[in-house]
Design an enzyme around this catalytic site. Structure first.
Site, mmCIF file in Angstrom:
data_model
loop_
_atom_site.group_PDB
_atom_site.id
_atom_site.type_symbol
_atom_site.label_atom_id
_atom_site.label_comp_id
_atom_site.label_asym_id
_atom_site.label_seq_id
_atom_site.Cartn_x
_atom_site.Cartn_y
_atom_site.Cartn_z
ATOM 1 C CE LYS A 10 0.243 -0.293 3.283
ATOM 2 N NZ LYS A 10 -0.145 -0.923 4.563
ATOM 3 C CG ASP A 18 -0.931 1.133 7.436
ATOM 4 O OD1 ASP A 18 -0.652 1.994 8.311
ATOM 5 O OD2 ASP A 18 -0.057 0.508 6.806
ATOM 6 C CE LYS A 67 3.460 0.102 5.093
ATOM 7 N NZ LYS A 67 2.656 -0.259 6.271
#
Lengths: 335, 536, 286
Positions: A235, A167, A271
C-alpha cells in the site's frame, strides 16, 4: 550477520534467498533489483493517464471503482456513531439507486473495529463474495514510532476484535538508514500477529509511506521487501503524509507485483491510498492496473483504493451516466 | 466485455472545414497548378480526402519569383523584431487551431490522434515560438555580428511529420530573414494547405512563404531552380544524394536530414522497465516511420531473453487501429507504397533467418496496416540490421561488452540517432562520446525540442535543425564571400532574369577583391571568414 | 672549392612514413625560370587509397586525445617549424621565385597561423557548443565533434601558407587529413611532413600527397571512407564534378576559394569539419 528473530522468516524470503535470510543477503538481493528512471516512469504513468474511457466502459469502471474502495475514516475525532454512518454508506452508497454496488471494506482505527463489525452485521465478510470486510490500521499508525511490542499488541487487538485486514506501516526510519533486516523482521512479526483464533490470517497490507521513502528506487526495494516478508498487499501511503498515492508510484508498485508474479506465480495486491478524490483520477488507476497486470487484478483481493471522498465523486458521475444530467453535491450523502 | 477495449473514443472531425480542392499557395494567394491534380487519401481507409494541385515548372518559376520579390521588397528590409512578431502570430494561430490541425494530420497521415494532439502540433507551435525569439538576436547565432540571410530557401519535406517538418523548415528560415518556397510530401499536403490559411490570417506579407504541392518531380524542379540560394531537404538518403548531385556547383547552401538505422543499446544494468518503454516508443512511435527510430536494438546478451519477453508482453497492450480514436497507439502506414516496402524488407529479413513475432491484434480490413513486429535472431550482416525499414519493425541484436556495443552501433553508413540504457553514468558518457550519431538519448528516446539541435553524421545528412545551430543553417557571416559557383550555374542564373540571385554580383566582386590583395598584407590580419561550405 | 651538396629526395608522407609512390612515378619540380629543383613523387590513386586508410586508422587516437593534448602537439609543430624557418624560406624562394622578404613573411605567417589554430583546440567546443534549455526534465548539451577523415585539395598558389591554412583547422577538433599539395610547389609540403613526423603528431593524422590534383582528387571525392572534402584549392579543377562524386556518400564539401590568401583563418574553417552531437539524459532527484 544473521538476524535474531522471534518468529521464523517468511517462506517467500527463504525460497528466494535460501534458508539463511541474513541482512546481507537481503541487502544484496534488493540492491540487485533494476534501477528506476524517474523521468521514464512518470512519462509512462502520464501516458496511461491519457486513455479516454467512454460509455459502457465508463459505466463498468465506475461500478468497479466502488467495489474496490476501502471506505476510510482515520480521524482522532472518530466515534462509534461516525463509524456506523460510514458502514451505512459502505452498504448503500446511493440510496437513490439501489443498483449501486457496495464498497470492498471499511477502514478504521483498531479501537473502532468492534463498532464496524457490529454495524455490518450479516453483511460483514469477504468482498469477493459481495460482502464488506473490516480493515484496521495498526502498528502505531501512521508514524509507526512505538516499540515492537506495542505494534504487535496493536495488531493482535484489532484482529481479535474482528478485523479481516490489517494495514500496517513499515519503519521508515529503519528503512532509510539501511536497516532493512529490521524492517523485514517487523513485517514478519506483524504477519504472525495477524493470526486469527480460527488459525487463518488477517490479510496484511504493508504501508510503505512512499512520500517518506522519497525515491522510486526506495519504493521498488521496499515493495519487494514487504512481499518477501509475507505482505499480501503493498500500500502506498497512510494518507497523513504528502505526497500520498501518485500514479507513477502506484505504477511502479504494480510493475513490482507483476515481476513477482512472473518469478513466482504468486499474486500480490496493491492499494494506492490518499489523494485519489475524483472519478477521473480513479479511472487512471484502473487503466494502469489493467494495462500493467491485466483485468484479472481488478478484484477486491488484489486491488483497492484507500479513499474517503472518492466515493461521492464516483456517485455523482454514476448519476450523470444514469440520468444524462449533471448531478451536484446535494444529491449524494455525506457519510 | 473487456474493460481494456475501453469502447471507441473517436475524435470528432467536425472541427475540420476542408475544401474539396486545394490550389498552390503562391504570392499570398491560392492559385491553380499547371500539373495534373491528384487526390490525397486517408491511409486508414484508402478514401479520398481532397484534391490537390500539382505545380509544374512554370508554377515553380512563379513561386520562386514571388519569394524573390518578397525577399528584396519586404522581408529582408523588415526589422528582426517585426519578423519575430510575425512568427509569434503564426505560433499563436497554430495553437488556436491546434485541434483542427491535429485531426487533419491524423486523417491525412494515418498517425494516431494522440500523437498529433500531444506531440506534432504542440511541437509546431513551439518551433515557431522558439525561432520567433531568434529573429532579433541574430548577432548571437555564432556567425559574428550582423550575419546576413541567404535569400530564397527551397525546402522539401517528408510525409512522416508533415506539419512539424514544415515548422522545422519555415520557422528558422523566416527568423533569419529568408523567404521560402516549400513543397510538402505528395501523400500529406493537407496541413500545409491549412497552414497557408494561417499565414493569411497572420497577414504575413505575400510571397514570404509559398507552398507548392506535387510529387518528386515538383521537388526536383524546385531545388534545381537557379533562383534558389538555399536548399533544405528531409527525406530518404537516396533522394538526398540526388539533390546534392543536382545542385553541385550551384553554390546553394544545403542542409540534409536523411535516413537512419538508430541503435538502441540496452545494458544489463538498465532501468529495465523504462528501457522497455523506450524501446517501444523508439520503434512504434509514428508506426516506426521516423528517421531517428531506434530500429536496431542492441541488447546485452545476459538480459536478451528477459528483454524480449518483456517487450512481447508490453506489445500485447498496444492498440492498433483507427488513427482518430484517442486510445490508438499505433495507426496506419502512410501509403500503399510504404506498406509494400515494409513488407518486402521484413520478408527479406525472415528469409535471411530472422524470427518474426507480432502481437495477435486485429487489423482493419481497408487502408494500409502493418502489425508491430519484433525480429529476433538477427545478424549484423542481415538486410534488416542495415537497411532502413521505416516501419514498425524492430531488429534485435546482441552484444557482450561495451566496446562491442560501440563497434556494432557504429557499423552503419547512417549516423542519426542512438539510445543508451544504463544506470552507470561514467559508461553512458563514454559511450555517448564514441557513438557516431548526431542525437544521443540516454535513458530516454525520441525526444525533440526546438532548443535542441537535430541532425546526422555520415549518410544521415549534414547541417542541424533546432537550436542555435539550426538558425545558423539559414545565415552567412557578414564578411563571407559569395559561394563558389560553376560557369554553368552563373549562366543559368543570369538567364533566369525574373529570379536573378543578387549573390552573383557579390561573387564576382569577392573574387576580384581577393585576387588583387597582396598575400603578405592579407596574412597579417588573420581574421576574415572565407570558408563556404555545405556542412555545418 | 665549393662543397658538393646532398640533395633531398622528396617522397610522400603516409601513415607517419615517407614512402615513394607505389607507382614509382615522379615529376620534375622546377623554379619559375625552369631550372630543375627536385623530383617529387607523382602520387597515384592507390597512394590516395593508402593515405585514407592511414588517416582512418589515426582518427580514434587523435580525436580521442584530450583537447589540451592536441593543442600541445600542434604547438610543438609550430616550435619545430620555427626551427626550420630558414629551410622553408629557401624552398619558397626556390619554388615560387619570390624575394626572401616575401618568403620570410609567408613562413612567419604560416607559423603564427599554426599557433592560432593550436590555441583553439581546447576552446572551440566552448564557443561552438552549448547547453540547450529544453522543455522537460533533461540534461541536454550540444558539442562539436570531428567529422572524421578530411581530404584537402590545398591552395595551389602558395607553397606553405595555403597548405598550413587548410590543414591546421581540420586538425583542431580531431580530424585526420589527407592533403594533396600544390602541384607546382610540392616541396614545402613534404618538408612540413618532416616537421610533423618529428613533433609528436601521431602517424596517419596528416598524410601528404604530391602530384596531380586533377588525377587524385576524383578518387578522394568518390572515396566512401572520406567524410569531408575541402576543395579550397580545387578552383581550377572541374570541382562541380568532384562535389557530385562526393554526394554519392553524403561527404561534406567545402567550396573552392580563389586568390593567394585562400583559406584565411577563421572559426568557420574549424566548424566546416565538425558534427554537432546532442546528448540528452534524464534528470530527476527521485
Amino acid at each position: 550477520m544473521t538476524l535474531e528473530r522471534a518468529v521464523a522468516p517468511a517462506q517467500r524470503a527463504v525460497d528466494i534467498l535460501g534458508g539463511d535470510v541474513s541482512e546481507s543477503a537481503l541487502k544484496g538481493y534488493l540492491e540487485g533489483l533494476p534501477g528506476v528512471d524517474a523521468v521514464g516512469l512518470e512519462q509512462r504513468a502520464a501516458g496511461l493517464g491519457t486513455r479516454s474511457i467512454k460509455t459502457s466502459s465508463k459505466a463498468w469502471a465506475l461500478d468497479r471503482i466502488i467495489e474496490l474502495i476501502d471506505l476510510t475514516t482515520l480521524e482522532g475525532a472518530d466515534t462509534p456513531g461516525k463509524v456506523r454512518s460510514l458502514v451505512a454508506k459502505a452498504l448503500v452508497p446511493d440510496a437513490s439507486d439501489l443498483t449501486t454496488p457496495r464498497v470492498a471494506a471499511v477502514c478504521v482505527y483498531g479501537d473502532m473495529v468492534p463498532h464496524a463489525v457490529e454495524a455490518l452485521g450479516a453483511a460483514h465478510g469477504d468482498p469477493d463474495q459481495g460482502l464488506v470486510s473490516v480493515a484496521a490500521v495498526a502498528t502505531a499508525f501512521p508514524s509507526g514510532r512505538a516499540s515492537r511490542a506495542v505494534k504487535l499488541a496493536d495488531t493482535r487487538d484489532a484482529v481479535a476484535a474482528g478485523a479481516d485486514e490489517i494495514d500496517m506501516v513499515i519503519d521508515r526510519g529503519a528503512f532509510l538508514s539501511g536497516r532493512w533486516g529490521q524492517v523485514f523482521d517487523e513485517i514478519v512479526a506483524v504477519k504472525d500477529a495477524c493470526r486469527k483464533a480460527d488459525g487463518g490470517y488477517a490479510h496484511l497490507k504493508v504501508i510503505l509511506e512512499t512520500g517518506e521513502l522519497n525515491t522510486y528506487d526506495n519504493v521498488r526495494r521496499a515493495s519487494v521487501l514487504a512481499i518477501l516478508a509475507g505482505g499480501d498487499f503493498i500500500k502506498t501511503s497512510t494518507g497523513k503524509v504528502s505526497p500520498a498515492a501518485t500514479l507513477p508510484v502506484t505504477l511502479l508498485m504494480l510493475e513490482t507485483v507483476r515481476d513477482w508474479h512472473r518469478w513466482t506465480g504468486e499474486k500480490i495486491g496493491v492499494k494506492p491510498a490518499g489523494g485519489i478524490r475524483t472519478s477521473k483520477d480513479a479511472i487512471k488507476y484502473l487503466v494502469t492496473v489493467a494495462e500493467t497486470l491485466g483485468e484479472e487484478w481488478l478484484v477486491p483481493h488484489l486491488f483497492r483504493y484507500g479513499a474517503s471522498s472518492l466515493l461521492n465523486d464516483v456517485l455523482l458521475q454514476r448519476q450523470k451516466l444514469t440520468t444524462g444530467r449533471y448531478s451536484g453535491p446535494s444529491y449524494v450523502t455525506i457519510d | 466485455m473487456s474493460f481494456l477495449e475501453y469502447a471507441p473514443a473517436p475524435e470528432s472531425t467536425s472541427v475540420l472545414k476542408l475544401k474539396d480542392a486545394y490550389g498552390l499557395f503562391i504570392d499570398g494567394e491560392f492559385v491553380g497548378g499547371g500539373g495534373a491534380a491528384f487526390d490525397t487519401i486517408s491511409p486508414a481507409t484508402g478514401r479520398r480526402i481532397a484534391t490537390v494541385a500539382t505545380a509544374d515548372a512554370g508554377d515553380i518559376d512563379r513561386a520562386v519569383a514571388a519569394a524573390r520579390r518578397a525577399y528584396d521588397g519586404t522581408w529582408s528590409r523588415l526589422s528582426g523584431r517585426d519578423r519575430g512578431k510575425y512568427l509569434f502570430r503564426i505560433a499563436r494561430l497554430v495553437q488556436e487551431r491546434a485541434r483542427e490541425l491535429a485531426v487533419a494530420e491524423s486523417l491525412d497521415n494515418g498517425k494516431p490522434i494522440k500523437e498529433t494532439r500531444d506531440f506534432d502540433i504542440p511541437t509546431v507551435a513551439a518551433w515557431f515560438f522558439y525561432y520567433a525569439g531568434w529573429a532579433d538576436k541574430l548577432d548571437h547565432a555564432g556567425l559574428g555580428p550582423a550575419p546576413r540571410s541567404l535569400g530564397v530557401a527551397a525546402q522539401v519535406i517528408p510525409w512522416n511529420f508533415p506539419l512539424m517538418m514544415l515548422a522545422w523548415k519555415i520557422a528558422p528560415a523566416l527568423a533569419a530573414g529568408n523567404t521560402v518556397v516549400i513543397k510538402p510530401a505528395e501523400t500529406t499536403p493537407l496541413t500545409a494547405l491549412i497552414f497557408a490559411e494561417i499565414l493569411q490570417q497572420a497577414d504575413l506579407p505575400a510571397g514570404v512563404v509559398n507552398i507548392v504541392t506535387g510529387a518528386g518531380e515538383t521537388g526536383a524542379a524546385l531545388v534545381a531552380h537557379p533562383g534558389v540560394d538555399k536548399v533544405a531537404f528531409t527525406g530518404s538518403t537516396a533522394v538526398g544524394k540526388r539533390i546534392a548531385q543536382t545542385i553541385a556547383g550551384q553554390g546553394k547552401k544545403l542542409t540534409l536530414e536523411l535516413g537512419g538505422k538508430g541503435a538502441n543499446i540496452v545494458f544489463d544494468d538498465a532501468p529495465l522497465e523504462q528501457a522497455i518503454e523506450g524501446i517501444v516508443n523508439g520503434i512504434f512511435f509514428n508506426q516506426g516511420q521516423v528517421c531517428c527510430a531506434g530500429s536496431r536494438l542492441l541488447v546485452q546478451e545476459s538480459v536478451h531473453d528477459e528483454v524480449v519477453e518483456r517487450l512481447r508482453e508490453r506489445m500485447r497492450t498496444l492498440r492498433v487501429g483507427d488513427p482518430l480514436d484517442k486510445n490508438t497507439d499505433v495507426g496506419a502506414i502512410n501509403s500503399a507504397e510504404q506498406l509494400q516496402r515494409i513488407t518486402a524488407l521484413t520478408e527479406a529479413g525472415i528469409a535471411e533467418g530472422a524470427e518474426a513475432w507480432s502481437p495477435d491484434c486485429e487489423l482493419p480490413s481497408e487502408g494500409f496496416w502493418f502489425r508491430p513486429t519484433l525480429l529476433t535472431n538477427v545478424a549484423t550482416s542481415n538486410t534488416v540490421a542495415r537497411d532502413e525499414i521505416f516501419g514498425p519493425v524492430l531488429s534485435i541484436l546482441t552484444f557482450r561488452t561495451p566496446a562491442e556495443a560501440v563497434a556494432k552501433a557504429n557499423n552503419s553508413p547512417y549516423g542519426l540517432s542512438a539510445g543508451i540504457w544504463s544506470e552507470k553514468g561514467s559508461r553512458t558518457l563514454a559511450l555517448a562520446d564514441k557513438l557516431k550519431a548526431g542525437v544521443i538519448w540516454s535513458n530516454t528516446f525520441n525526444k525533440f525540442d526546438p532548443a535542441s539541435p537535430f541532425g546526422g553524421y555520415k549518410e544521415s545528412g549534414y547541417g542541424r535543425e533546432g537550436g542555435r545551430q539550426g538558425i545558423g543553417a539559414y545565415l552567412q557571416a557578414a564578411d563571407a564571400p559569395a559561394p563558389a559557383r560553376s560557369q554553368a550555374a552563373l549562366d543559368a542564373a543570369s538567364g533566369a532574369t525574373t529570379t536573378a540571385r543578387p549573390a552573383v554580383k557579390r561573387a564576382a566582386k569577392a573574387v576580384a577583391k581577393t585576387v588583387t590583395k597582396p598575400a603578405a598584407k592579407a596574412a597579417a590580419k588573420p581574421a576574415k571568414t572565407s570558408t563556404r561550405k555545405a556542412a555545418k | 672549392m665549393t662543397r658538393l651538396t646532398v640533395p633531398k629526395t622528396y617522397k610522400l608522407y603516409l601513415g607517419g612514413k615517407f614512402p615513394r609512390s607505389e607507382s614509382g612515378r615522379t615529376y620534375e619540380v622546377a623554379t619559375p625560370a625552369g631550372e630543375f629543383l627536385a623530383n617529387a613523387s607523382l602520387a597515384s590513386r592507390k597512394d590516395a587509397r593508402d593515405a585514407v586508410v592511414a588517416a582512418r586508422g589515426a582518427t580514434g587516437g587523435w580525436a580521442g586525445a584530450t583537447a589540451y593534448n592536441r593543442g600541445q602537439v600542434l604547438y610543438r609543430v609550430a616550435e619545430v617549424l620555427e626551427g626550420r624557418h630558414a629551410q622553408f624560406v629557401d624552398e619558397i624562394v626556390a619554388q615560387e621565385g619570390v624575394s626572401r622578404a616575401a618568403a620570410t613573411a609567408q613562413v612567419d605567417e604560416a607559423i603564427d597561423r599554426w599557433v592560432w589554430y593550436a590555441g583553439w583546440c581546447d576552446k572551440y567546443a566552448q564557443v561552438a557548443g552549448n547547453a540547450n534549455p529544453v522543455a522537460g526534465p533533461y540534461f541536454n548539451i550540444s558539442a562539436p565533434e570531428p567529422t572524421g577523415v578530411v581530404a584537402v585539395i590545398a591552395p595551389q598558389d602558395s607553397s606553405l601558407l595555403g597548405l598550413v591554412s587548410a590543414v591546421a583547422p581540420a586538425l583542431v577538433t580531431g580530424n585526420t587529413v589527407v592533403v594533396v599539395a600544390s602541384e607546382r610547389f610540392p616541396l614545402s609540403a613534404i618538408s612540413l611532413g618532416e616537421v610533423l613526423a618529428t613533433s609528436d603528431v601521431p602517424g596517419g593524422v596528416v598524410n601528404v600527397l604530391t602530384g596531380s590534383p586533377a588525377e587524385i582528387a576524383p578518387w578522394l571525392a568518390s572515396h566512401q571512407d572520406v567524410d569531408a572534402l575541402d576543395l579550397v584549392g580545387a578552383g581550377e579543377l572541374d570541382w562541380p564534378a568532384l562535389e557530385q562524386a562526393a554526394a554519392e556518400s553524403v561527404t561534406r564539401v567545402s567550396w573552392p576559394e580563389q586568390g593567394p590568401d585562400a583559406a584565411t583563418p577563421s572559426i568557420e574553417r574549424i566548424r566546416a569539419f565538425t558534427e554537432t552531437k546532442t546528448v540528452w539524459h534524464t534528470k530527476s532527484l527521485l
